[in-house]
Design a protein around this motif. Structure first.
Motif, PDB file in Angstrom:
ATOM      1  N   SER A   1       0.910  -1.023   0.109  1.00  0.00           N
ATOM      2  CA  SER A   1       0.053  -0.057   0.038  1.00  0.00           C
ATOM      3  C   SER A   1       0.985   1.358   0.015  1.00  0.00           C
ATOM      4  CB  SER A   1      -0.949  -0.102   1.221  1.00  0.00           C
ATOM      5  OG  SER A   1      -0.200   0.391   2.299  1.00  0.00           O
ATOM      6  N   PRO A   2       0.340   2.333  -0.236  1.00  0.00           N
ATOM      7  CA  PRO A   2       1.147   3.596  -0.370  1.00  0.00           C
ATOM      8  C   PRO A   2       1.796   3.742   1.465  1.00  0.00           C
ATOM      9  CG  PRO A   2      -0.942   4.303  -1.259  1.00  0.00           C
ATOM     10  CD  PRO A   2      -1.012   2.870  -0.607  1.00  0.00           C
ATOM     11  N   GLN A   3       1.347   3.210   2.292  1.00  0.00           N
ATOM     12  CA  GLN A   3       1.731   3.135   3.566  1.00  0.00           C
ATOM     13  C   GLN A   3       2.581   2.266   3.951  1.00  0.00           C
ATOM     14  OE1 GLN A   3       1.299   6.279   5.264  1.00  0.00           O
ATOM     15  NE2 GLN A   3       0.413   6.964   3.665  1.00  0.00           N
ATOM     16  N   GLY A   4       2.725   1.142   3.146  1.00  0.00           N
ATOM     17  CA  GLY A   4       3.714  -0.039   3.789  1.00  0.00           C
ATOM     18  C   GLY A   4       3.157  -1.446   3.142  1.00  0.00           C
ATOM     19  N   TRP A   5       3.828  -2.648   3.651  1.00  0.00           N
ATOM     20  CA  TRP A   5       3.492  -3.847   3.245  1.00  0.00           C
ATOM     21  C   TRP A   5       2.292  -4.451   4.153  1.00  0.00           C
ATOM     22  CZ3 TRP A   5       4.871  -6.239  -1.397  1.00  0.00           C
ATOM     23  CH2 TRP A   5       6.079  -5.678  -1.654  1.00  0.00           C
ATOM     24  N   TYR A   6       1.030  -4.721   3.454  1.00  0.00           N
ATOM     25  CA  TYR A   6       0.089  -5.513   4.282  1.00  0.00           C
ATOM     26  C   TYR A   6       0.674  -6.998   4.704  1.00  0.00           C
ATOM     27  CZ  TYR A   6      -3.136  -1.974   2.733  1.00  0.00           C
ATOM     28  OH  TYR A   6      -4.009  -0.785   2.334  1.00  0.00           O
ATOM     29  N   ARG A   7       0.165  -7.218   5.854  1.00  0.00           N
ATOM     30  CA  ARG A   7       0.334  -8.680   6.441  1.00  0.00           C
ATOM     31  C   ARG A   7      -0.754  -9.520   5.839  1.00  0.00           C
ATOM     32  NH1 ARG A   7       3.055  -5.963  10.437  1.00  0.00           N
ATOM     33  NH2 ARG A   7       4.753  -7.093  11.442  1.00  0.00           N
ATOM     34  N   ARG A   8      -0.184 -10.892   5.506  1.00  0.00           N
ATOM     35  CA  ARG A   8      -1.109 -11.952   5.046  1.00  0.00           C
ATOM     36  C   ARG A   8      -1.865 -12.433   6.135  1.00  0.00           C
ATOM     37  NH1 ARG A   8       2.663 -15.098   0.576  1.00  0.00           N
ATOM     38  NH2 ARG A   8       0.714 -16.212   0.196  1.00  0.00           N
TER      39      ARG A   8
ATOM     40  N   LEU B   1       1.439  -4.106  -6.355  1.00  0.00           N
ATOM     41  CA  LEU B   1       2.252  -2.950  -5.756  1.00  0.00           C
ATOM     42  C   LEU B   1       1.298  -1.534  -6.336  1.00  0.00           C
ATOM     43  CD1 LEU B   1       5.611  -4.031  -6.790  1.00  0.00           C
ATOM     44  CD2 LEU B   1       4.466  -4.666  -4.889  1.00  0.00           C
ATOM     45  N   GLN B   2       0.928  -0.975  -5.201  1.00  0.00           N
ATOM     46  CA  GLN B   2       0.177   0.219  -5.490  1.00  0.00           C
ATOM     47  C   GLN B   2       0.999   1.458  -5.685  1.00  0.00           C
ATOM     48  OE1 GLN B   2      -2.888   0.756  -2.413  1.00  0.00           O
ATOM     49  NE2 GLN B   2      -3.418  -1.387  -2.305  1.00  0.00           N
ATOM     50  N   ALA B   3       0.533   2.687  -6.212  1.00  0.00           N
ATOM     51  CA  ALA B   3       1.374   3.851  -6.134  1.00  0.00           C
ATOM     52  C   ALA B   3       0.947   4.714  -5.003  1.00  0.00           C
ATOM     53  CB  ALA B   3       0.809   4.580  -7.639  1.00  0.00           C
ATOM     54  N   ASP B   4       1.720   5.533  -4.793  1.00  0.00           N
ATOM     55  CA  ASP B   4       1.518   6.618  -3.685  1.00  0.00           C
ATOM     56  C   ASP B   4       1.072   7.981  -4.467  1.00  0.00           C
ATOM     57  OD1 ASP B   4       1.337   8.376  -1.490  1.00  0.00           O
ATOM     58  OD2 ASP B   4       3.261   7.798  -0.885  1.00  0.00           O
ATOM     59  N   VAL B   5      -0.213   8.299  -4.271  1.00  0.00           N
ATOM     60  CA  VAL B   5      -0.631   9.431  -5.006  1.00  0.00           C
ATOM     61  C   VAL B   5       0.110  10.659  -4.381  1.00  0.00           C
ATOM     62  CG1 VAL B   5      -2.847   8.382  -5.787  1.00  0.00           C
ATOM     63  CG2 VAL B   5      -2.727   9.715  -3.636  1.00  0.00           C
TER      64      VAL B   5
ATOM     65  N   MET C   1      -4.487   2.937   6.281  1.00  0.00           N
ATOM     66  CA  MET C   1      -3.787   2.257   5.542  1.00  0.00           C
ATOM     67  C   MET C   1      -2.344   1.783   6.337  1.00  0.00           C
ATOM     68  SD  MET C   1      -3.948   3.609   1.690  1.00  0.00           S
ATOM     69  CE  MET C   1      -5.173   3.185   0.646  1.00  0.00           C
ATOM     70  N   ARG C   2      -1.891   2.835   6.998  1.00  0.00           N
ATOM     71  CA  ARG C   2      -0.676   2.593   7.989  1.00  0.00           C
ATOM     72  C   ARG C   2      -1.159   1.722   8.939  1.00  0.00           C
ATOM     73  NH1 ARG C   2       4.293   4.155   8.948  1.00  0.00           N
ATOM     74  NH2 ARG C   2       5.112   4.419  10.954  1.00  0.00           N
ATOM     75  N   THR C   3      -2.156   2.110   9.744  1.00  0.00           N
ATOM     76  CA  THR C   3      -2.709   1.259  10.619  1.00  0.00           C
ATOM     77  C   THR C   3      -2.843  -0.346  10.353  1.00  0.00           C
ATOM     78  OG1 THR C   3      -3.688   2.889  11.885  1.00  0.00           O
ATOM     79  CG2 THR C   3      -4.363   0.879  12.638  1.00  0.00           C
TER      80      THR C   3
ATOM     81  N   PRO D   1       8.444  -7.794   0.983  1.00  0.00           N
ATOM     82  CA  PRO D   1       7.386  -8.598   0.548  1.00  0.00           C
ATOM     83  C   PRO D   1       7.011 -10.096   1.305  1.00  0.00           C
ATOM     84  CG  PRO D   1       8.804  -8.549  -1.195  1.00  0.00           C
ATOM     85  CD  PRO D   1       9.249  -7.788  -0.151  1.00  0.00           C
ATOM     86  N   PRO D   2       6.053 -10.145   1.678  1.00  0.00           N
ATOM     87  CA  PRO D   2       5.856 -11.296   2.602  1.00  0.00           C
ATOM     88  C   PRO D   2       5.619 -12.459   1.756  1.00  0.00           C
ATOM     89  CG  PRO D   2       3.759 -10.021   2.698  1.00  0.00           C
ATOM     90  CD  PRO D   2       4.773  -9.035   2.043  1.00  0.00           C
ATOM     91  N   LEU D   3       6.543 -13.114   0.871  1.00  0.00           N
ATOM     92  CA  LEU D   3       6.608 -14.220   0.210  1.00  0.00           C
ATOM     93  C   LEU D   3       7.199 -15.358   1.226  1.00  0.00           C
ATOM     94  CD1 LEU D   3       7.752 -12.841  -3.041  1.00  0.00           C
ATOM     95  CD2 LEU D   3       5.562 -14.064  -2.814  1.00  0.00           C
ATOM     96  N   THR D   4       6.590 -16.492   0.890  1.00  0.00           N
ATOM     97  CA  THR D   4       7.141 -17.617   1.876  1.00  0.00           C
ATOM     98  C   THR D   4       8.322 -18.095   1.257  1.00  0.00           C
ATOM     99  OG1 THR D   4       5.794 -19.306   0.886  1.00  0.00           O
ATOM    100  CG2 THR D   4       4.742 -18.083   2.617  1.00  0.00           C
ATOM    101  N   GLU D   5       9.021 -19.026   1.753  1.00  0.00           N
ATOM    102  CA  GLU D   5      10.243 -19.615   1.207  1.00  0.00           C
ATOM    103  C   GLU D   5       9.661 -20.554  -0.015  1.00  0.00           C
ATOM    104  OE1 GLU D   5      12.711 -21.614   4.118  1.00  0.00           O
ATOM    105  OE2 GLU D   5      13.035 -19.726   5.342  1.00  0.00           O
ATOM    106  N   ARG D   6       8.575 -21.174   0.182  1.00  0.00           N
ATOM    107  CA  ARG D   6       8.199 -21.971  -0.792  1.00  0.00           C
ATOM    108  C   ARG D   6       7.723 -21.320  -2.081  1.00  0.00           C
ATOM    109  NH1 ARG D   6       3.085 -23.283  -2.399  1.00  0.00           N
ATOM    110  NH2 ARG D   6       2.689 -25.459  -3.447  1.00  0.00           N
ATOM    111  N   GLU D   7       6.975 -20.114  -1.724  1.00  0.00           N
ATOM    112  CA  GLU D   7       6.722 -19.469  -3.125  1.00  0.00           C
ATOM    113  C   GLU D   7       7.746 -18.733  -3.747  1.00  0.00           C
ATOM    114  OE1 GLU D   7       2.623 -17.984  -1.022  1.00  0.00           O
ATOM    115  OE2 GLU D   7       4.434 -16.766  -1.057  1.00  0.00           O
TER     116      GLU D   7
END
Length: 459
Positions: free
Chosen positions: A88-95, A214-218, A395-397, A442-448
């Motif tokens: 997001s514009p404020q950082g990575w979301y968790r899964r 991956l979003q842009a930051d307006v 978004m940050r929260t 980015p929260p990609l797993t080792e398997r991914e």
């Protein structure tokens, strides 16, 4: 009944009406393909389309069984948020654990599954290679549509109700003013976005892989760039990149991966660096947000409803067009079921009901794009800036708070009202901020990661 347009919005409109009348004629200017193949009037089909659950569930209500058809033909039901890697514009979301979902597949497959079921209904017929020329009737009531068939003959198709689902090329505004209906206010917000998309063989084969968005930051002082990886049918990845004025992608095959690496994080470019391309790069530039406020016209005629892109078009980067069309068609069905096809005031009530999903998507798309330089005739006002600051805080929260992330997902997927973002507990959480430290990668797993780094061989 007459429906102008045989695209997705038109077919959903026909489905909405088919339970309440014996004969529905769909007027389509092109030839509709018999399978999941490109349609002439849909140049944006080569680009990524995410069908949020708010739209998918509306389509399932209108066309029961269509979700099963999509999945049987290779579409993916992607759980949210465990199945998405999002910046997001404020950082990575968790899964986080799942609360919603999206359907990911090629647009040709998505449309065909709907079209196949709707055209099989005995009440629905399609006049292909037939152009709608004008409306008949007057400013108080529309009585039909004048058309020209492929042999050049013109005739009138009479109808108690005409639904314009003619898409971006709709001429509803001109048709209505020609009959003396007051002109609807029109608003345009154009960030100058250009899309570039390319198909790749998935290095993961048919193994599940998350959507990467991956979003842009307006608010950043640079052009807005996005990069999206969508796993679709047939073991393919559809990669869609976008950029605003001063930072647009091109159709150059060699520039595609470098552009992807130039997004706010290079992960999409890195994931496809060794993948096998399956197509050339396709570009698309008709991406302005455009809305016609038909619901506010002082004298709206009986017998006419507009929906889908005929009413409003959103920048595709937000992924709301199909969902809004589905929810608008569902609103049409609900109004007809409650009042009957010939009830006085049906058209106005329906147009106002259609405005609700349209308005939600407009806030989410045009409300953001308006911050790009030159996008709107009138720049964001104090209220717009205050709202944007609050959404940024949310978004940050959301990067470290499951409850707020779920509220945002509910609104983004058009599954719930915008009021979900101002519930007391959401407000309090936004004031407190994220409860966990932000992710730095980015929260990609080792398997991914292993799947992406082990390219599949061409069969």
């Amino acid at each position: 009944m007459v429906v102008v347009g045989g695209g997705l919005a038109g077919m959903l409109s026909a489905a909405a009406l088919s339970e309440h009348c014996d004969e529905i004629t769909v007027i389509e200017q092109d030839t509709l393909p018999a399978g999941p193949r490109p349609r002439k009037g849909l140049p944006q089909a080569r680009h990524g389309h995410m069908l949020w659950c708010g739209g998918a569930e509306a389509m399932e209500r209108l066309v029961p069984g269509v979700t099963e058809d999509w999945l049987a033909r290779g579409a993916h039901r992607v759980p949210l948020t465990s199945g998405m890697v999002g910046l997001s514009p404020q950082g990575w979301y968790r899964r986080w654990r799942d609360s919603h979902y999206l359907i990911s597949c090629g647009r040709d497959l998505l449309d065909w599954a709907v079209r196949e079921r709707v055209t099989a209904r005995p009440s629905v017929s399609v006049l292909q290679r037939t152009r709608a020329l004008s409306l008949s009737g007057g400013p108080d009531r529309i009585t039909g549509v004048r058309v020209r068939t492929e042999d050049g003959l013109e005739r009138l198709v009479e109808a108690d109700l005409v639904v314009d689902a003619g898409g971006r090329s709709s001429r509803a505004q001109q048709w209505l003013t020609d009959l003396g209906v007051p002109l609807a206010k029109e608003e345009v917000v154009d960030a100058g976005t250009v899309y570039a998309s390319r198909l790749f063989r998935s290095p993961a084969g048919h193994e599940p892989f998350p959507v990467v968005s991956l979003q842009a930051d307006v608010h950043a002082p640079v052009p807005g760039r996005t990069a999206v990886l969508l796993p679709i049918e047939d073991g393919q990845w559809l990669i869609t990149l976008s950029g605003t004025r001063g930072g647009r992608p091109t159709s150059d095959n060699e520039a595609f991966i470098p552009f992807a690496r130039g997004a706010r994080h290079p992960v999409v470019g890195e994931l496809i660096a060794e993948a096998e391309p399956l197509s050339e790069v396709s570009t698309y530039a008709n991406t302005a947000n455009r809305r016609r406020y038909f619901e506010n016209v002082s004298r709206w005629p009986e017998g006419f409803v507009a929906l889908g892109d005929a009413v409003a078009v959103s920048n595709p980067v937000y992924g709301h067009g199909m969902s809004v069309a589905a929810q608008s068609a569902l609103a049409l069905r609900e109004q007809v079921a409650a009042r009957g096809l010939t009830a006085r005031g049906l058209a106005r009530r329906t147009q106002r009901a259609v405005a609700r999903p349209v308005g939600m998507a407009w806030i989410l798309s045009a409300g953001q794009d308006a911050f790009y330089p030159g996008a709107a005739a009138r720049g964001p006002g104090p209220a717009d800036r205050a709202l944007s600051r609050y959404v940024g805080r949310l978004m940050r929260t959301a990067t470290g708070n499951y409850m707020v992330a779920t509220a945002l997902t509910e609104v983004m997927t058009l599954s719930g009202p915008a009021t979900a973002l101002v519930r007391p507990r959401v407000l309090l959480a936004a004031l407190a901020g994220p409860g966990r430290p932000q992710l730095t990668e980015p929260p990609l797993t080792e398997r991914e990661l292993a799947l992406a780094q082990s390219p599949q061989k061409t069969p």
